[in-house]
Design a protein around this motif. Sequence first.
Motif, short mmCIF file in Angstrom:
data_model
loop_
_atom_site.label_atom_id
_atom_site.label_comp_id
_atom_site.label_asym_id
_atom_site.label_seq_id
_atom_site.Cartn_x
_atom_site.Cartn_y
_atom_site.Cartn_z
N GLN A 25 39.81 57.79 40.41
CA GLN A 25 39.98 57.19 39.09
C GLN A 25 40.42 58.30 38.13
N TRP A 26 41.64 58.23 37.65
CA TRP A 26 42.24 59.30 36.86
C TRP A 26 42.34 58.93 35.38
N THR A 27 42.16 59.93 34.54
CA THR A 27 42.46 59.82 33.11
C THR A 27 43.59 60.78 32.78
N LEU A 28 44.53 60.31 31.95
CA LEU A 28 45.67 61.11 31.52
C LEU A 28 45.51 61.42 30.04
N LEU A 29 45.46 62.71 29.71
CA LEU A 29 45.21 63.17 28.34
C LEU A 29 46.39 64.00 27.84
N ILE A 37 49.79 45.72 41.12
CA ILE A 37 49.31 46.61 40.07
C ILE A 37 48.80 45.79 38.89
N GLY A 38 47.61 46.10 38.40
CA GLY A 38 47.13 45.54 37.15
C GLY A 38 47.52 46.47 36.02
N TYR A 39 48.15 45.93 34.97
CA TYR A 39 48.70 46.77 33.90
C TYR A 39 48.24 46.22 32.55
N ILE A 40 47.59 47.05 31.76
CA ILE A 40 47.17 46.67 30.41
C ILE A 40 47.79 47.65 29.43
N GLU A 70 45.51 46.49 43.62
CA GLU A 70 45.03 47.68 44.32
C GLU A 70 45.00 48.89 43.39
N LEU A 71 45.76 48.79 42.30
CA LEU A 71 45.89 49.90 41.35
C LEU A 71 45.83 49.31 39.95
N LEU A 72 45.05 49.94 39.08
CA LEU A 72 44.91 49.49 37.69
C LEU A 72 45.42 50.59 36.77
N SER A 114 41.89 51.99 42.50
CA SER A 114 42.24 53.27 41.90
C SER A 114 42.75 52.98 40.49
N MET A 115 42.53 53.93 39.57
CA MET A 115 42.93 53.72 38.18
C MET A 115 43.67 54.93 37.64
N LEU A 116 44.58 54.64 36.69
CA LEU A 116 45.23 55.66 35.88
C LEU A 116 45.10 55.19 34.43
N TYR A 117 44.35 55.94 33.65
CA TYR A 117 43.90 55.50 32.33
C TYR A 117 44.37 56.51 31.28
N VAL A 118 45.18 56.07 30.33
CA VAL A 118 45.66 56.95 29.26
C VAL A 118 44.79 56.77 28.02
N THR A 119 44.39 57.88 27.44
CA THR A 119 43.60 57.82 26.20
C THR A 119 43.84 59.08 25.38
#
Length: 259
Positions: free
Chosen positions: A29-33, A77-80, A159-161, A191-196
């Motif tokens: 589970q990744w965060t992108l900063l 892919i789930g995309y928000i 499979e990917l959010l 698995s996640m890729l989360y931008v904040t």
Amino acid sequence: MIHLQGLTFRRGDREILRGVDLRVKPGEQWTLLGRNGCGKSTLLEMVTGYLFPTSGTIDVLGKRFGQVDVREIRKRIGYISPALIEKMTLRDPLWEIVGSGAFAYLRFYEEVPEEVRERAYLELDRVGLRSLAEQPFGTLSQGERKKALLARTMMASPELLILDEPCAGLDLYEREKFLYALSELSSHNLSMLYVTHHIEEIVPLFTHVALMSEGQLIASGLKRDVLTPEKLQLAYDLPLEIRWKDDRPWIEVGKVERQ
């Protein structure tokens, strides 16, 4: 899950991405900063197949973009993103908004199968919104809408959010409720890729962090290895300190000298 190699992206004379390499493995589970304009949202648009690089390769869910129909990959892919809420019809009942995610529709124009309606109620129950299922989408608070989109993404069993600043515009209470709902999905083997922009959103759910600056990744890996004062100061050009509580980071900004 995601493998990016040597990504560059130019728009006119501007170089937005400069040699980005990133690998997200199953179960991570990744965060992108990074600061505004560093290339975070551009990177997400490439992972979802809405932009293509000037050079480099993109592999998502075992398929290389350019050699596969990206529309088929998007179904997994789930995309928000902020733009998605703007595309929803405010008068539609909440359960229909959620149910439309099973087919990647923006809304239904035909009779909805009963099994889709039942699944929509189930996903709304998971995020604590079942009691609002019949209400128009437009009557929901911003926090409730974000959780509704989370339920919507789960209709297709992704499979990917991928989440682009999902807590933007939320107050403290709504933010924490959303992050709790997101954490509850960890049992789905996603698995996640989360931008904040906000480090305190990196709740224990997240395992890894990628730190961007001026179109490049300047650090990536396990979150405690990346979230150090030295690396964060490189990205934000500010005196910073990090403290950890319950495996969640909190940032403190030191005195900023006048320029």
